[in-house]
Design a protein around this motif. Structure first.
Motif, PDB file in Angstrom:
ATOM      1  N   SER A   1     -10.243  24.254 -10.681  1.00  0.00           N
ATOM      2  CA  SER A   1      -9.216  25.286 -10.490  1.00  0.00           C
ATOM      3  C   SER A   1      -7.954  24.984 -11.293  1.00  0.00           C
ATOM      4  N   VAL A   2      -7.591  23.719 -11.427  1.00  0.00           N
ATOM      5  CA  VAL A   2      -6.394  23.369 -12.200  1.00  0.00           C
ATOM      6  C   VAL A   2      -6.663  23.551 -13.693  1.00  0.00           C
ATOM      7  N   ALA A   3      -7.827  23.120 -14.165  1.00  0.00           N
ATOM      8  CA  ALA A   3      -8.154  23.284 -15.585  1.00  0.00           C
ATOM      9  C   ALA A   3      -8.217  24.761 -15.962  1.00  0.00           C
ATOM     10  N   ASN A   4      -8.821  25.565 -15.111  1.00  0.00           N
ATOM     11  CA  ASN A   4      -8.885  27.001 -15.393  1.00  0.00           C
ATOM     12  C   ASN A   4      -7.506  27.654 -15.296  1.00  0.00           C
ATOM     13  N   ALA A   5      -6.654  27.165 -14.389  1.00  0.00           N
ATOM     14  CA  ALA A   5      -5.295  27.699 -14.289  1.00  0.00           C
ATOM     15  C   ALA A   5      -4.509  27.400 -15.562  1.00  0.00           C
ATOM     16  N   PHE A   6      -4.695  26.205 -16.121  1.00  0.00           N
ATOM     17  CA  PHE A   6      -4.037  25.888 -17.383  1.00  0.00           C
ATOM     18  C   PHE A   6      -4.530  26.826 -18.483  1.00  0.00           C
ATOM     19  N   SER A   7      -5.819  27.093 -18.504  1.00  0.00           N
ATOM     20  CA  SER A   7      -6.359  28.001 -19.516  1.00  0.00           C
ATOM     21  C   SER A   7      -5.770  29.406 -19.376  1.00  0.00           C
ATOM     22  N   VAL A   8      -5.777  29.931 -18.169  1.00  0.00           N
ATOM     23  CA  VAL A   8      -5.270  31.283 -17.931  1.00  0.00           C
ATOM     24  C   VAL A   8      -3.773  31.359 -18.230  1.00  0.00           C
ATOM     25  N   GLY A   9      -3.012  30.387 -17.755  1.00  0.00           N
ATOM     26  CA  GLY A   9      -1.564  30.408 -17.952  1.00  0.00           C
ATOM     27  C   GLY A   9      -1.167  30.276 -19.415  1.00  0.00           C
ATOM     28  N   LEU A  10      -1.791  29.342 -20.123  1.00  0.00           N
ATOM     29  CA  LEU A  10      -1.444  29.160 -21.534  1.00  0.00           C
ATOM     30  C   LEU A  10      -1.935  30.324 -22.387  1.00  0.00           C
ATOM     31  N   PHE A  11      -3.090  30.859 -22.056  1.00  0.00           N
ATOM     32  CA  PHE A  11      -3.583  32.031 -22.779  1.00  0.00           C
ATOM     33  C   PHE A  11      -2.592  33.181 -22.637  1.00  0.00           C
ATOM     34  N   SER A  12      -2.141  33.435 -21.415  1.00  0.00           N
ATOM     35  CA  SER A  12      -1.191  34.525 -21.172  1.00  0.00           C
ATOM     36  C   SER A  12       0.151  34.255 -21.845  1.00  0.00           C
ATOM     37  N   ALA A  13       0.560  33.002 -21.858  1.00  0.00           N
ATOM     38  CA  ALA A  13       1.865  32.656 -22.436  1.00  0.00           C
ATOM     39  C   ALA A  13       1.906  32.887 -23.939  1.00  0.00           C
ATOM     40  N   LEU A  14       0.798  32.714 -24.615  1.00  0.00           N
ATOM     41  CA  LEU A  14       0.798  32.820 -26.064  1.00  0.00           C
ATOM     42  C   LEU A  14       0.563  34.239 -26.573  1.00  0.00           C
ATOM     43  N   LEU A  15       0.354  35.168 -25.689  1.00  0.00           N
ATOM     44  CA  LEU A  15       0.192  36.565 -26.118  1.00  0.00           C
ATOM     45  C   LEU A  15       1.555  37.242 -26.217  1.00  0.00           C
ATOM     46  N   PRO A  16       1.816  37.964 -27.300  1.00  0.00           N
ATOM     47  CA  PRO A  16       3.122  38.625 -27.456  1.00  0.00           C
ATOM     48  C   PRO A  16       3.165  39.963 -26.730  1.00  0.00           C
ATOM     49  N   ILE A  17       3.078  39.906 -25.426  1.00  0.00           N
ATOM     50  CA  ILE A  17       3.050  41.121 -24.617  1.00  0.00           C
ATOM     51  C   ILE A  17       4.090  41.011 -23.508  1.00  0.00           C
ATOM     52  N   PRO A  18       4.542  42.138 -22.980  1.00  0.00           N
ATOM     53  CA  PRO A  18       5.421  42.071 -21.806  1.00  0.00           C
ATOM     54  C   PRO A  18       4.580  41.813 -20.550  1.00  0.00           C
ATOM     55  N   PHE A  19       5.225  41.390 -19.509  1.00  0.00           N
ATOM     56  CA  PHE A  19       4.586  41.159 -18.207  1.00  0.00           C
ATOM     57  C   PHE A  19       3.493  40.097 -18.284  1.00  0.00           C
ATOM     58  N   GLN A  20       3.785  39.000 -18.953  1.00  0.00           N
ATOM     59  CA  GLN A  20       2.813  37.920 -19.086  1.00  0.00           C
ATOM     60  C   GLN A  20       2.463  37.321 -17.721  1.00  0.00           C
TER      61      GLN A  20
ATOM     62  N   THR B   1      -0.880  41.024 -37.805  1.00  0.00           N
ATOM     63  CA  THR B   1      -0.899  39.612 -38.156  1.00  0.00           C
ATOM     64  C   THR B   1      -0.486  38.758 -36.960  1.00  0.00           C
ATOM     65  N   LEU B   2       0.563  39.179 -36.274  1.00  0.00           N
ATOM     66  CA  LEU B   2       1.032  38.461 -35.085  1.00  0.00           C
ATOM     67  C   LEU B   2      -0.016  38.493 -33.980  1.00  0.00           C
ATOM     68  N   ALA B   3      -0.655  39.638 -33.784  1.00  0.00           N
ATOM     69  CA  ALA B   3      -1.667  39.767 -32.733  1.00  0.00           C
ATOM     70  C   ALA B   3      -2.861  38.856 -33.008  1.00  0.00           C
ATOM     71  N   LEU B   4      -3.329  38.828 -34.247  1.00  0.00           N
ATOM     72  CA  LEU B   4      -4.465  37.965 -34.579  1.00  0.00           C
ATOM     73  C   LEU B   4      -4.102  36.499 -34.409  1.00  0.00           C
ATOM     74  N   GLY B   5      -2.964  36.095 -34.943  1.00  0.00           N
ATOM     75  CA  GLY B   5      -2.539  34.703 -34.810  1.00  0.00           C
ATOM     76  C   GLY B   5      -2.342  34.303 -33.364  1.00  0.00           C
ATOM     77  N   SER B   6      -1.766  35.197 -32.571  1.00  0.00           N
ATOM     78  CA  SER B   6      -1.542  34.909 -31.153  1.00  0.00           C
ATOM     79  C   SER B   6      -2.856  34.792 -30.396  1.00  0.00           C
ATOM     80  N   LEU B   7      -3.790  35.674 -30.693  1.00  0.00           N
ATOM     81  CA  LEU B   7      -5.078  35.642 -30.010  1.00  0.00           C
ATOM     82  C   LEU B   7      -5.850  34.365 -30.347  1.00  0.00           C
ATOM     83  N   VAL B   8      -5.870  34.001 -31.617  1.00  0.00           N
ATOM     84  CA  VAL B   8      -6.577  32.779 -32.028  1.00  0.00           C
ATOM     85  C   VAL B   8      -5.908  31.546 -31.412  1.00  0.00           C
ATOM     86  N   ALA B   9      -4.576  31.494 -31.464  1.00  0.00           N
ATOM     87  CA  ALA B   9      -3.852  30.358 -30.880  1.00  0.00           C
ATOM     88  C   ALA B   9      -4.063  30.300 -29.372  1.00  0.00           C
TER      89      ALA B   9
END
Length: 185
Positions: A41-60, A131-139
């Protein structure tokens, strides 16, 4: 154990459920599977949280909360990790994501003018968004996968170290029990 360290800093679900502003989602917050602290649960929480943080969207944070609910991982960790992209770090992170996207698309990186205005940002945003969306998604995918793997390895290493220390303590605490000398007389 990492669990004790995390429990020290995470809010208690009952305290959040009693908050007036969170009453609408109190039935979701009260779900015990969203508060469990296990390696998974902690490893998956890190994945979900960091994935959401790196997306350039509102309401992360909402995206992280929905992801935590979907994956059934630790809710407060996934929401808290979104704050890696705070107002101080966001320009640097998203510029890095933009550069990654430009590198992946083999495009030249746009240079910022000496004086940045909101009008300039609005005009450039339309052109740099793919360009930003692709880079953000890959990162986001790469960082989420690496974080998941790293948390699982660190957790396993910590538990193994704890078991070995416990075994050492038990060996040292045990008195030497010797067989009585049985001599034939």
């Amino acid at each position: 154990m990492p669990r004790r360290l995390l429990q020290r800093y995470l809010p208690h679900p009952d305290a959040l459920r009693r908050r007036r502003s969170l009453r609408v989602v109190s039935h979701l917050i009260g779900n015990p599977s969203l508060w469990v602290l296990t390696r998974r649960s902690v490893a998956n929480a890190f994945s979900v949280g960091l994935f959401s943080a790196l997306l350039p969207i509102p309401f992360q944070m909402l995206v992280a909360a929905f992801g935590a609910w979907l994956v059934r991982c630790n809710l407060p960790l996934s929401i808290g990790l979104v704050w890696i992209t705070n107002p101080l770090t966001m320009p640097l992170i998203f510029y890095g994501n933009y550069r990654l996207g430009a590198w992946l698309l083999d495009m030249p990186v746009r240079q910022a003018p000496e004086r940045i205005s909101t009008r300039w940002i609005a005009e450039q945003l339309v052109e740099i968004l793919p360009t930003l969306a692709l880079g953000s998604l890959v990162a986001a995918v790469a960082i989420a996968a690496l974080a998941n793997l790293a948390i699982r390895l660190v957790w396993r290493w910590q538990v193994s170290r704890s078991w070995k220390a416990r075994a050492r303590r038990r060996r040292h605490q045990r008195p030497d029990v010797r067989e009585p000398d049985v001599r034939e007389e």
